[in-house]
Design an enzyme around this catalytic site. Sequence first.
Site, PDB file in Angstrom:
ATOM      1  N   CYS A 262     -49.157   4.210  64.439  1.00 29.64           N
ATOM      2  CA  CYS A 262     -49.419   4.647  65.846  1.00 29.64           C
ATOM      3  C   CYS A 262     -49.684   3.378  66.698  1.00 29.64           C
ATOM      4  O   CYS A 262     -49.960   1.417  65.696  1.00 29.64           O
ATOM      5  CB  CYS A 262     -50.870   5.267  65.599  1.00 29.64           C
ATOM      6  SG  CYS A 262     -49.991   6.957  64.687  1.00 29.64           S
TER       7      CYS A 262
ATOM      8  N   ARG B 206     -42.655  -0.493  66.851  1.00 28.95           N
ATOM      9  CA  ARG B 206     -43.570   0.505  65.607  1.00 28.95           C
ATOM     10  C   ARG B 206     -43.762   1.118  65.066  1.00 28.95           C
ATOM     11  O   ARG B 206     -43.924   1.446  64.113  1.00 28.95           O
ATOM     12  CB  ARG B 206     -45.436   0.444  65.990  1.00 28.95           C
ATOM     13  CG  ARG B 206     -45.477  -0.879  66.526  1.00 28.95           C
ATOM     14  CD  ARG B 206     -47.568  -0.978  66.329  1.00 28.95           C
ATOM     15  NE  ARG B 206     -47.513  -0.520  66.272  1.00 28.95           N
ATOM     16  CZ  ARG B 206     -48.259  -0.822  64.656  1.00 28.95           C
ATOM     17  NH1 ARG B 206     -48.535  -2.102  64.483  1.00 28.95           N
ATOM     18  NH2 ARG B 206     -49.026   0.088  64.058  1.00 28.95           N
TER      19      ARG B 206
ATOM     20  N   TRP C 284     -47.446   8.204  65.453  1.00 32.79           N
ATOM     21  CA  TRP C 284     -46.578   8.466  64.844  1.00 32.79           C
ATOM     22  C   TRP C 284     -47.129   9.391  63.723  1.00 32.79           C
ATOM     23  O   TRP C 284     -47.719   9.332  62.808  1.00 32.79           O
ATOM     24  CB  TRP C 284     -45.911   6.860  63.885  1.00 32.79           C
ATOM     25  CG  TRP C 284     -44.863   7.759  63.059  1.00 32.79           C
ATOM     26  CD1 TRP C 284     -43.797   7.132  63.411  1.00 32.79           C
ATOM     27  CD2 TRP C 284     -44.645   7.335  61.569  1.00 32.79           C
ATOM     28  NE1 TRP C 284     -42.895   7.291  62.316  1.00 32.79           N
ATOM     29  CE2 TRP C 284     -43.662   6.718  60.832  1.00 32.79           C
ATOM     30  CE3 TRP C 284     -45.744   7.676  60.308  1.00 32.79           C
ATOM     31  CZ2 TRP C 284     -43.300   7.635  59.223  1.00 32.79           C
ATOM     32  CZ3 TRP C 284     -46.056   7.582  59.581  1.00 32.79           C
ATOM     33  CH2 TRP C 284     -43.975   8.272  58.229  1.00 32.79           C
TER      34      TRP C 284
ATOM     35  N   ASN D  25     -55.699   5.144  65.144  1.00 31.11           N
ATOM     36  CA  ASN D  25     -54.865   4.444  63.820  1.00 31.11           C
ATOM     37  C   ASN D  25     -55.659   5.220  62.524  1.00 31.11           C
ATOM     38  O   ASN D  25     -56.118   4.163  62.326  1.00 31.11           O
ATOM     39  CB  ASN D  25     -54.173   3.239  63.841  1.00 31.11           C
ATOM     40  CG  ASN D  25     -53.401   3.392  65.528  1.00 31.11           C
ATOM     41  OD1 ASN D  25     -53.503   4.577  65.817  1.00 31.11           O
ATOM     42  ND2 ASN D  25     -52.936   1.488  65.554  1.00 31.11           N
ATOM     43  N   GLY D  26     -54.242   5.624  62.131  1.00 29.11           N
ATOM     44  CA  GLY D  26     -54.998   5.587  60.518  1.00 29.11           C
ATOM     45  C   GLY D  26     -55.309   7.358  60.330  1.00 29.11           C
ATOM     46  O   GLY D  26     -55.146   8.235  60.635  1.00 29.11           O
TER      47      GLY D  26
ATOM     48  N   GLU E 203     -30.732  -6.038  49.328  1.00 32.53           N
ATOM     49  CA  GLU E 203     -31.753  -6.399  51.282  1.00 32.53           C
ATOM     50  C   GLU E 203     -30.643  -6.283  51.835  1.00 32.53           C
ATOM     51  O   GLU E 203     -30.337  -6.047  52.843  1.00 32.53           O
ATOM     52  CB  GLU E 203     -31.996  -7.763  51.879  1.00 32.53           C
ATOM     53  CG  GLU E 203     -32.351  -8.029  52.729  1.00 32.53           C
ATOM     54  CD  GLU E 203     -33.762  -7.645  53.136  1.00 32.53           C
ATOM     55  OE1 GLU E 203     -34.098  -6.700  52.651  1.00 32.53           O
ATOM     56  OE2 GLU E 203     -33.240  -6.989  54.547  1.00 32.53           O
TER      57      GLU E 203
ATOM     58  N   LYS F 241     -30.326  -2.842  54.756  1.00 33.00           N
ATOM     59  CA  LYS F 241     -30.236  -3.291  56.021  1.00 33.00           C
ATOM     60  C   LYS F 241     -29.256  -2.451  56.737  1.00 33.00           C
ATOM     61  O   LYS F 241     -29.892  -1.670  57.604  1.00 33.00           O
ATOM     62  CB  LYS F 241     -30.403  -4.499  56.136  1.00 33.00           C
ATOM     63  CG  LYS F 241     -30.630  -5.599  57.619  1.00 33.00           C
ATOM     64  CD  LYS F 241     -31.372  -5.785  57.620  1.00 33.00           C
ATOM     65  CE  LYS F 241     -33.158  -5.339  56.924  1.00 33.00           C
ATOM     66  NZ  LYS F 241     -33.821  -6.310  56.194  1.00 33.00           N
TER      67      LYS F 241
ATOM     68  N   GLU G  69     -31.012   1.494  56.809  1.00 32.83           N
ATOM     69  CA  GLU G  69     -32.381   1.778  57.588  1.00 32.83           C
ATOM     70  C   GLU G  69     -31.447   1.932  59.137  1.00 32.83           C
ATOM     71  O   GLU G  69     -32.214   2.769  59.685  1.00 32.83           O
ATOM     72  CB  GLU G  69     -33.087   0.931  57.496  1.00 32.83           C
ATOM     73  CG  GLU G  69     -32.920  -0.730  57.428  1.00 32.83           C
ATOM     74  CD  GLU G  69     -34.343  -0.968  57.877  1.00 32.83           C
ATOM     75  OE1 GLU G  69     -35.417  -0.840  58.094  1.00 32.83           O
ATOM     76  OE2 GLU G  69     -34.055  -2.160  57.407  1.00 32.83           O
TER      77      GLU G  69
ATOM     78  N   HIS H 288     -21.912   0.613  34.049  1.00 33.01           N
ATOM     79  CA  HIS H 288     -22.650   1.512  33.234  1.00 33.01           C
ATOM     80  C   HIS H 288     -22.875   2.482  33.906  1.00 33.01           C
ATOM     81  O   HIS H 288     -23.737   3.532  32.712  1.00 33.01           O
ATOM     82  CB  HIS H 288     -23.822   0.513  32.559  1.00 33.01           C
ATOM     83  CG  HIS H 288     -23.728  -0.044  31.921  1.00 33.01           C
ATOM     84  ND1 HIS H 288     -23.263  -0.879  30.455  1.00 33.01           N
ATOM     85  CD2 HIS H 288     -24.002  -2.093  31.615  1.00 33.01           C
ATOM     86  CE1 HIS H 288     -23.099  -1.591  29.900  1.00 33.01           C
ATOM     87  NE2 HIS H 288     -23.063  -2.734  30.643  1.00 33.01           N
TER      88      HIS H 288
ATOM     89  N   LYS I 130     -42.478  -0.263  62.043  1.00 28.53           N
ATOM     90  CA  LYS I 130     -42.511  -1.089  62.372  1.00 28.53           C
ATOM     91  C   LYS I 130     -43.684  -1.196  60.567  1.00 28.53           C
ATOM     92  O   LYS I 130     -43.283  -2.515  59.956  1.00 28.53           O
ATOM     93  CB  LYS I 130     -42.680  -2.054  63.225  1.00 28.53           C
ATOM     94  CG  LYS I 130     -42.707  -3.612  63.062  1.00 28.53           C
ATOM     95  CD  LYS I 130     -41.322  -3.899  62.318  1.00 28.53           C
ATOM     96  CE  LYS I 130     -41.029  -5.359  62.358  1.00 28.53           C
ATOM     97  NZ  LYS I 130     -39.826  -5.413  61.310  1.00 28.53           N
TER      98      LYS I 130
HETATM   99  O1  M6R Z   1     -45.294  -5.381  56.679  1.00 30.28           O
HETATM  100  P1  M6R Z   1     -44.198  -5.122  55.753  1.00 30.28           P
HETATM  101  O2  M6R Z   1     -43.085  -6.484  55.319  1.00 30.28           O
HETATM  102  O3  M6R Z   1     -45.445  -5.214  54.365  1.00 30.28           O
HETATM  103  O4  M6R Z   1     -43.309  -3.976  55.899  1.00 30.28           O
HETATM  104  C1  M6R Z   1     -42.585  -4.168  54.450  1.00 30.28           C
HETATM  105  C2  M6R Z   1     -41.592  -2.364  54.556  1.00 30.28           C
HETATM  106  O5  M6R Z   1     -42.243  -1.134  55.232  1.00 30.28           O
HETATM  107  C3  M6R Z   1     -40.481  -3.273  55.394  1.00 30.28           C
HETATM  108  O6  M6R Z   1     -39.610  -4.199  55.441  1.00 30.28           O
HETATM  109  C4  M6R Z   1     -39.498  -2.175  55.730  1.00 30.28           C
HETATM  110  O7  M6R Z   1     -38.365  -2.431  54.265  1.00 30.28           O
HETATM  111  C5  M6R Z   1     -37.848  -3.038  56.892  1.00 30.28           C
HETATM  112  N1  M6R Z   1     -38.419  -1.947  58.082  1.00 30.28           N
HETATM  113  C6  M6R Z   1     -37.085  -3.974  55.759  1.00 30.28           C
HETATM  114  O8  M6R Z   1     -36.340  -4.014  57.532  1.00 30.28           O
END
Ligand code: M6R
Length: 611
Positions: free
Chosen positions: A2, A27, A74, A100-101, A484, A488, A491, A507, A606
């Site tokens: 949010c 976000r 959100w 928010n929250g 990583e 990427k 997502e 394994h 985000k």
């Molecule tokens: O803001 P943060 O680095 O704490 O966020 C952690 C994860 O939510 C963030 O890295 C997420 O995995 C990304 N979407 C990856 O691209």
Amino acid sequence: MCGIVGYVGRNNAKEVILDGLTKLEYRGYDSAGIAVVQEGKINIKKHVGGIENLKNLIGKDPLKSHTGIGHTRWATHGAPSDINAHPHTDEDETIAIVHNGIIENYIELKNVLTEKLNIKFKSETDTEVIAHLIGLYMKDSDTLEDAVYKATLDMRGAYAIVAISAKDPDKIVAVRKDAPLVVGLGKGSNYVASDIPALLKYVKKLYLIENNEMVIVRPDKVEIFDENRRPIEREEFNITWDADAAEKEGYEHFMLKEIYEQPKSIREAITRRLDESGKLKMDGIALDYSDLNKIRKIYIVACGTAYHAGLVGKYLIEKFAKIPVEVDVASEFRYRDPIVDDSTLFIAISQSGETLDTLEALREAKRKGARILSVVNVVGSSVARESDDVFYTWAGPEIAVASTKAYTTQLTCMYLLALHMGLTLGRLTEEYFNSFMEELLEIPAKLEDYLNNSKEIEELAKKLYNRDQVFFIGRGLDSAISYEGSLKLKEISYINSFAIAAGELKHGTIALMEPGTLVLALATQDFLYEKMLSNVQEIKARGAYVVAVAKEGNEAIEAQANHVIYIPNCSDGLTPLLSVVPLQLFSYYVAKERGCNIDKPKNLAKSVTVE
Ligand code: M6R
């Protein structure tokens, strides 16, 4: 997740709020809304979907007002819908709030409000409870701030709440607990927001609001109060980013722009930490020999991409400083009673500095006596504020949900931190440090060069974008990078991807190799190169289609792989800063071919401020 924007001043609140909300779209959200004070009444417009839907709903209505609040939601409590969208009001519609929250005791409060006071709820949200509470307290309070304060005494949970009242049109009241809130300071106009990018166009100075504080914002005055309602003096925070930092500047997507910004941001993260004589200056970190010598164990705790930076960090700290390191996913750390005491250093890594799991893990470690160091991008964020030592990544605003430049600057910080620890403890010679730093300083130029000649990745993506699943394999540091790369890809392209240490394949996972299975094999570590060649041979024997990533000059892999991506040559220890980039580009172009919403992938936000 949010986003909040509020405005009070001489200009048209609607314009500022809609513009600010647009800046917070990155976000992730599923509905948006705005409320303004207009001719003694609250006027609310809200709509499920994007801000365009909200703008269409507003249509030609000028919503003329100098005071208003806006929100991108959100969904957590209640589906995305017009009714559940914020702002929410009390029964008389004299106040409006955005939030928010999460209010943890909202069911309890809702029961009291409905059963004892016969209040009718319109939405399924926890936020509406807050609106009714404030409305109720308004009946016997002199001011909006009194009513907001009383309402907060009833609530448990995390919140940034921003309220306006039809009876007091030139004022915004906001409170925060465990959810970010900043106040932008203009001339004859002041602003409230959950995140700085919403305000970059309007202000250069901010107040960062702390936990349990309340702020009363008027066009010419901002007052901050502590939890006992005593006035507080707050130092102004100067914003150094310019408004362009949060614009696409000609790139098709923020993600691509941020990938291309990496040479600059890595360079910035390093050079800010070097004095004229080339010595490290660890701004924000006060760990000296006696502090470091006490440390028996380090936990690196983070989520998602930041966790993957931690995997590389473990390797570096153990290598340079010889202190044992455990890396934990924050959501697991906080529930497994980890062994932490005052000889523990807890390192939190977070781009946003607001990820709730990371924040709660940090608090848990702090309660148990650990020293807290954080590697954070967003200045003044909760993780930064609650840490003993803060090492900023200085990546600038990262807008795309998929983290790229935040990741490589997190890696850069881990290099500097590990080198600092090793040097301070005398476990690294000056000579080694100097030659490593020399090579580290060459990385941004190498990366620039690579990015300028990376057209082949786009071509490769055009050929391979239609796969249902992709595997990423690697050994040592390459294994951390394959995690990583896999995250990427999944997502943003929604392809089912999976990363595994190459030596683990036999394994179990090798059972999934079939003719045509796409495998991205990282083979950048010289001392593991032959082992990787054998792993590639094994999967090739099962018909896999292998795209390898290797260092320039290491061509033996061409005999095994279907395609080899070459990264510039460098020492094994530095490859992560280079090898992740073709994987970022590959994910980007695959997602583009598949027509995905690259900067705002479905179901993701985000900054993840809920558990
Ligand atoms: O803001 P943060 O680095 O704490 O966020 C952690 C994860 O939510 C963030 O890295 C997420 O995995 C990304 N979407 C990856 O691209």
